[in-house]
Design a protein around this motif. Structure first.
Motif, PDB file in Angstrom:
ATOM      1  N   LEU A  77       9.715  -6.267 -11.026  1.00 28.55           N
ATOM      2  CA  LEU A  77       9.195  -7.546 -11.513  1.00 28.55           C
ATOM      3  C   LEU A  77       8.250  -8.202 -10.514  1.00 28.55           C
ATOM      4  O   LEU A  77       7.274  -8.856 -10.898  1.00 28.55           O
ATOM      5  CB  LEU A  77      10.368  -8.493 -11.795  1.00 28.55           C
ATOM      6  N   ALA A  78       8.523  -8.027  -9.221  1.00 32.24           N
ATOM      7  CA  ALA A  78       7.811  -8.755  -8.172  1.00 32.24           C
ATOM      8  C   ALA A  78       6.446  -8.149  -7.848  1.00 32.24           C
ATOM      9  O   ALA A  78       6.207  -6.950  -8.020  1.00 32.24           O
ATOM     10  CB  ALA A  78       8.664  -8.803  -6.909  1.00 32.24           C
ATOM     11  N   ASP A  79       5.555  -9.012  -7.354  1.00 38.65           N
ATOM     12  CA  ASP A  79       4.268  -8.552  -6.823  1.00 38.65           C
ATOM     13  C   ASP A  79       4.080  -9.153  -5.444  1.00 38.65           C
ATOM     14  O   ASP A  79       4.904  -9.923  -4.963  1.00 38.65           O
ATOM     15  CB  ASP A  79       3.114  -8.926  -7.771  1.00 38.65           C
ATOM     16  N   GLY A  80       2.962  -8.769  -4.801  1.00 39.82           N
ATOM     17  CA  GLY A  80       2.655  -9.353  -3.498  1.00 39.82           C
ATOM     18  C   GLY A  80       2.732  -8.381  -2.346  1.00 39.82           C
ATOM     19  O   GLY A  80       2.580  -7.169  -2.518  1.00 39.82           O
ATOM     20  N   VAL A  81       2.982  -8.923  -1.163  1.00 42.57           N
ATOM     21  CA  VAL A  81       2.871  -8.175   0.087  1.00 42.57           C
ATOM     22  C   VAL A  81       3.955  -7.112   0.225  1.00 42.57           C
ATOM     23  O   VAL A  81       5.150  -7.397   0.129  1.00 42.57           O
ATOM     24  CB  VAL A  81       2.948  -9.124   1.298  1.00 42.57           C
ATOM     25  N   LEU A  82       3.510  -5.877   0.466  1.00 41.57           N
ATOM     26  CA  LEU A  82       4.396  -4.757   0.753  1.00 41.57           C
ATOM     27  C   LEU A  82       3.860  -4.097   2.022  1.00 41.57           C
ATOM     28  O   LEU A  82       2.742  -3.565   2.020  1.00 41.57           O
ATOM     29  CB  LEU A  82       4.397  -3.762  -0.407  1.00 41.57           C
ATOM     30  N   VAL A  83       4.620  -4.162   3.118  1.00 42.14           N
ATOM     31  CA  VAL A  83       4.166  -3.603   4.389  1.00 42.14           C
ATOM     32  C   VAL A  83       4.488  -2.110   4.422  1.00 42.14           C
ATOM     33  O   VAL A  83       5.631  -1.700   4.200  1.00 42.14           O
ATOM     34  CB  VAL A  83       4.832  -4.311   5.585  1.00 42.14           C
ATOM     35  N   LEU A  84       3.472  -1.303   4.718  1.00 46.30           N
ATOM     36  CA  LEU A  84       3.624   0.146   4.760  1.00 46.30           C
ATOM     37  C   LEU A  84       3.397   0.660   6.173  1.00 46.30           C
ATOM     38  O   LEU A  84       2.599   0.114   6.936  1.00 46.30           O
ATOM     39  CB  LEU A  84       2.623   0.819   3.811  1.00 46.30           C
ATOM     40  N   GLY A  85       4.107   1.722   6.520  1.00 46.42           N
ATOM     41  CA  GLY A  85       3.933   2.380   7.806  1.00 46.42           C
ATOM     42  C   GLY A  85       3.602   3.837   7.588  1.00 46.42           C
ATOM     43  O   GLY A  85       4.200   4.493   6.722  1.00 46.42           O
ATOM     44  N   VAL A  86       2.647   4.347   8.355  1.00 45.07           N
ATOM     45  CA  VAL A  86       2.242   5.750   8.250  1.00 45.07           C
ATOM     46  C   VAL A  86       2.454   6.430   9.599  1.00 45.07           C
ATOM     47  O   VAL A  86       2.115   5.863  10.645  1.00 45.07           O
ATOM     48  CB  VAL A  86       0.764   5.885   7.823  1.00 45.07           C
TER      49      VAL A  86
END
Length: 331
Positions: A77-86
């Protein structure tokens, strides 16, 4: 196009992505793997000087070999900031589980659901017409500062090795009360009073009587008087219920859905989340306004690359790679 600074390759990094509402966080990460795993940003290109490897020992690189992780998932349901690490950036993701976060969410009054949001099934209905804008503003004061939050019974949190939702679904009495969590609500405000001027509606799906009885049986393990009953007449349920939007800055571990659920109870009503946007996760934000804030990359950039990778620029970078180069934090 302006030149983009390029770190030593292949690189490890963190960057923020703007997740859309609908898909799961993990499904988006899985979709990104073919891009990351074939980009020189994150993979080691074969060198002519590298020692020859016999065909017997040679192992082909598979799509998905690049390590990719997230620093705290978002519900569909949610949107917005998703922090990703590579790569090595995945080792830094734990810092985003307990960092300061900001959310805006829409509460729809008159109905609570098993999941505390519009993705779930109706559990019970309650009056909402008595609730005013002024009452909401006053009630919000009770939820500021250091507070105790109880996670919903329909959650994956475990008690004695069993997810809470299994107790609720199977009518198994809880062996003890669900443990409350201490969280901090740094700021909390009403930012929009929609009233009945909106298109939201309660979920069509509702718990059956048997499911309600099972949920009651689970709760009565710790509350002998627990009862789940609708408090509205059918004719009233057909009217457009009140909705409003609140914005908050909270500590890690805060349940936004629980806050909305508890707020509705404080208003002598019921309520659930119908929209949820995470606008900040640590230093990664939708709208940079403070020193050290880092902007995020819209999911549409990666979605476009997946359907058409496009032409590389004079330096050999695709459009999506230039976006990552611009916004990433090298580890």
């Amino acid at each position: 196009m302006p030149k983009v600074a390029v770190p030593a390759l292949p690189t490890s990094c963190l960057f923020g992505m703007i997740k859309p509402s609908g898909p799961t966080s993990m499904s988006l990460l899985n979709s990104m793997q073919p891009l990351l795993s074939t980009s020189r940003l994150f993979t080691q290109s074969p060198s002519e000087d590298a020692p020859k490897i016999s065909k017997k020992k040679k192992r082909s690189k598979k799509v998905g070999d690049v390590k990719l992780g997230q620093g705290g998932t978002l519900d569909p349901l949610a949107d917005g900031v998703l922090v990703l690490g590579v790569g090595g950036g995945t080792k830094k993701l734990t810092q985003f589980l307990d960092c300061t976060k900001e959310y805006s969410t829409t509460c729809l009054l008159g109905c609570e659901t098993d999941s505390y949001d519009s993705e779930g099934a109706r559990v019970r209905t309650a009056p909402w017409k008595h609730v005013t804008k002024e009452q909401v503003i006053e009630a919000l004061e009770k939820f500021k500062g250091t507070i105790q939050q109880t996670p919903p019974i329909f959650s994956a949190l475990k008690m004695d090795g069993k997810p809470l939702y299994e107790y609720a679904r199977n009518g198994i009495p809880l062996p003890r009360p669900i443990e409350a969590r201490t969280v901090t609500v740094h700021s909390l405000e009403l930012v929009e009073w929609k009233g009945s001027d909106h298109s939201f509606s309660w979920p069509e799906k509702a718990l059956t009587e048997d499911e309600k009885k099972a949920m009651e049986a689970a709760i009565r393990g710790v509350d002998k008087t627990a009862s789940i009953t609708d408090a509205l007449e059918t004719t009233v349920q057909d009217e457009r219920p009140t909705a409003f939007v609140i914005k908050m800055r909270v500590s890690g571990g805060t349940y936004v859905r629980s806050l909305v659920h508890d707020l509705a109870h404080a208003l002598d009503s019921a309520g659930h989340v119908v929209t949820l946007t995470r606008s900040r996760q640590g230093r990664f934000v939708l709208d940079p306004t403070e020193d050290g804030d880092r902007a995020c990359i819209p999911w549409a950039v990666f979605e476009k690359a997946l359907s058409n990778t496009g032409e590389a620029d004079e330096d050999g970078w695709k459009e999506w790679e230039r976006e990552v180069l611009q916004y990433m934090e090298v580890i």
